[in-house]
Design an enzyme around this catalytic site. Sequence first.
Site, short mmCIF file in Angstrom:
data_model
loop_
_atom_site.label_atom_id
_atom_site.label_comp_id
_atom_site.label_asym_id
_atom_site.label_seq_id
_atom_site.Cartn_x
_atom_site.Cartn_y
_atom_site.Cartn_z
N CYS A 196 -8.71 -37.00 0.55
CA CYS A 196 -8.17 -35.92 -0.27
C CYS A 196 -9.00 -35.12 -1.65
O CYS A 196 -8.76 -35.98 -2.42
CB CYS A 196 -6.76 -35.12 -0.28
SG CYS A 196 -6.12 -33.81 -0.89
N CYS A 242 -6.62 -33.23 -3.93
CA CYS A 242 -5.90 -33.94 -4.55
C CYS A 242 -6.36 -34.78 -5.55
O CYS A 242 -6.08 -35.26 -6.78
CB CYS A 242 -5.22 -35.26 -3.32
SG CYS A 242 -4.16 -34.48 -2.35
#
Length: 105
Positions: free
Chosen positions: A29, A32
């Site tokens: 991600c 993230c």
Amino acid sequence: MREVTDATFEQDVLKSDKPVLVDFWAAWCGPCRRVGPVLAEIAEENPDKLEIVKLNVDENPETAMKYQITSIPAMKLYSNGEVVKTVIGAKPKPAIEADLASVLA
């Protein structure tokens, strides 16, 4: 920031004597990865007010499902074993600090 797992979540988060922000993330991600360093800064600047930990949703699906993590990055603030705030998505540091104002004040 330290990692928590399905096995350590209750002890490290729910039984903590201070508020804990859990960063639900995954290695694949991109957003993230952008949020991680921001959270590390906030943790470093507020060690007595808040603990920030990371939980990899791919490696710990049980906890992610239990707390209905359907998109990442997602952060949940726990106080006395209860979720008191949920923050979804990558945000700049001032926005995250504003979301955490109740514990950072």
